[in-house]
Write an enzyme that holds these catalytic residues in place. Structure first.
Site, PDB file in Angstrom:
ATOM      1  N   ASP A 193       0.946  -1.104  -0.093  1.00  0.00           N
ATOM      2  CA  ASP A 193       0.182   0.033  -0.034  1.00  0.00           C
ATOM      3  C   ASP A 193       0.888   1.198   0.105  1.00  0.00           C
ATOM      4  OD1 ASP A 193      -2.174   1.722   0.499  1.00  0.00           O
ATOM      5  OD2 ASP A 193      -3.335   0.148   1.075  1.00  0.00           O
TER       6      ASP A 193
ATOM      7  N   HIS B  86       2.005   1.923  -3.250  1.00  0.00           N
ATOM      8  CA  HIS B  86       1.035   2.731  -3.917  1.00  0.00           C
ATOM      9  C   HIS B  86       1.933   4.533  -3.786  1.00  0.00           C
ATOM     10  CE1 HIS B  86      -2.608   0.178  -3.012  1.00  0.00           C
ATOM     11  NE2 HIS B  86      -1.399  -0.394  -3.820  1.00  0.00           N
TER      12      HIS B  86
END
Ligand SMILES: *[C@@H]1O[C@H](CO)[C@@H](O)[C@H](O)[C@H]1NC(C)=O
Ligand SMILES: *[C@@H]1O[C@H](CO)[C@@H](O)[C@H](O)[C@H]1NC(C)=O
Length: 320
Positions: free
Chosen positions: A202, A225
């Site tokens: 993430d 991300h």
């Protein structure tokens, strides 16, 4: 006499968790021993070091090191702490430091969240899973030379913190692990995040409501991300995000580089005074992305635009 007084006030004392019953065999649950060591260290009027020597220790329960304490606290982690693979008995926390003023966490050791079995697709509604390490209402703290591996959820979460320096950390989870943000801040001010390597499934770093005056320097980010602000605008109790500088960092193979995300059909809020400087992007899909119709589950009401302003300029008092 003056010298003696200084010595009395600043006396150091080491509280070795092994003296409190911790056994480094990766089988016996050491949470009780850790808490007992912390309790005595916290009551010591001086610089206390809770020492976890080299070795592998199972910490099988949520374990919270809570203050206020009498003196400055040092948690020196030289060993490896293993979380159980099972979720039984856990909510959102594996290890936590809370309500402290004056803390150092260091030692070169590792927190292994053993998260693999917990990473299940879950948008939009996710089960509550434990973060490897939480800091709640901690002031004047340093966290250095710690490795965080395979957290079941966010690796390191800061909430209500002030003047904290995080440096020389390595944070690692597989690129396909779910919600394993490296560092996440909320309602925290004057946070310095430096010289660290973060690669997860993430965000490498994410800043939510009330993140203010945060300096990020020399981060190697990827996979993951990228570095994100938000998402903002979902609820009325949110605060703004202001005064962030993200610089001298490198991204490798991330979905995004730097991102600001806000919901459409949202409540009023703002993001202000954000600086992105000297960032190097390698194999990054969206180097800079400002998404004001953030909608991870693809089922959002986007009829009215986002009311989260993204702006520069001098800070105005919050009108609400
Ligand atoms: C963190 O680093 C900043 C900038 O180097 C420094 O001003 C601040 O005093 C440091 N805070 C702590 C708690 O070490
Ligand atoms: C913008 O943010 C930086 C970093 O926190 C801060 O040093 C600076 O004073 C802020 N500028 C304004 C105008 O508030």
């Amino acid at each position: 006499m003056v010298f003696l007084l200084a010595w009395v006030v600043r006396a150091d004392k080491v509280f070795n968790v092994r003296a409190f019953g911790a056994v480094a065999n990766n089988k016996a649950d050491c949470s009780k021993a850790f808490l007992n060591a912390w309790k005595e260290a916290c009551a010591w009027n001086g610089i206390s070091t809770v020492l976890v020597p080299k070795g592998t220790y199972l910490v099988g329960k949520p374990t919270e090191f809570i203050g206020p304490c009498k003196g400055f606290m040092n948690f020196r982690l030289e060993g490896v702490l293993k979380a159980p693979t099972s979720l039984s008995g856990f909510a959102d926390t594996w290890l936590k430091f809370g309500y402290l003023d004056g803390l150092m966490v260091n030692g070169g050791g590792t927190l292994d969240g053993q998260g693999r079995s917990a990473w299940q697709p879950c948008t939009p509604k996710c089960k509550i899973l434990p973060a490897n390490l939480r800091f709640d209402f901690v002031k004047n703290a340093k966290v250095e030379q710690i490795h965080s591996v395979d957290s079941k959820n966010i690796h390191i979460n800061l909430y209500g913190c002030q003047n904290m320096n995080l440096s020389s950390l390595t944070i690692v989870a597989p690129g396909d692990s779910i919600n394993t943000d490296g560092i996440h801040t909320g309602d925290s001010t004057f946070i310095y995040i430096e010289h660290s390597k973060i690669g997860t499934g993430d965000d490498c770093i994410s800043f939510s409501t009330g993140s203010k005056n945060i300096y990020v320097t020399d981060i190697i980010c990827g996979p993951g991300h990228g570095i994100s602000i938000g998402s903002l605008g979902a609820t009325h109790d949110e605060d703004s995000v202001t005064g962030l500088i993200i610089k001298d960092s490198t991204f490798f193979g991330t979905d995004n580089g730097v991102r600001i995300k806000t919901w459409a059909s949202s409540v009023d809020n703002f993001v202000q005074n954000i600086t992105f400087l000297h960032l190097s992007m390698n194999n990054v899909r969206n180097p800079i992305i400002i998404d004001q119709e953030y909608c991870p589950a693809k089922n959002c009401d986007n009829k009215s635009p986002s009311r989260v302003q993204i702006k520069d300029g001098p800070l105005l008092p919050r009108l609400r």
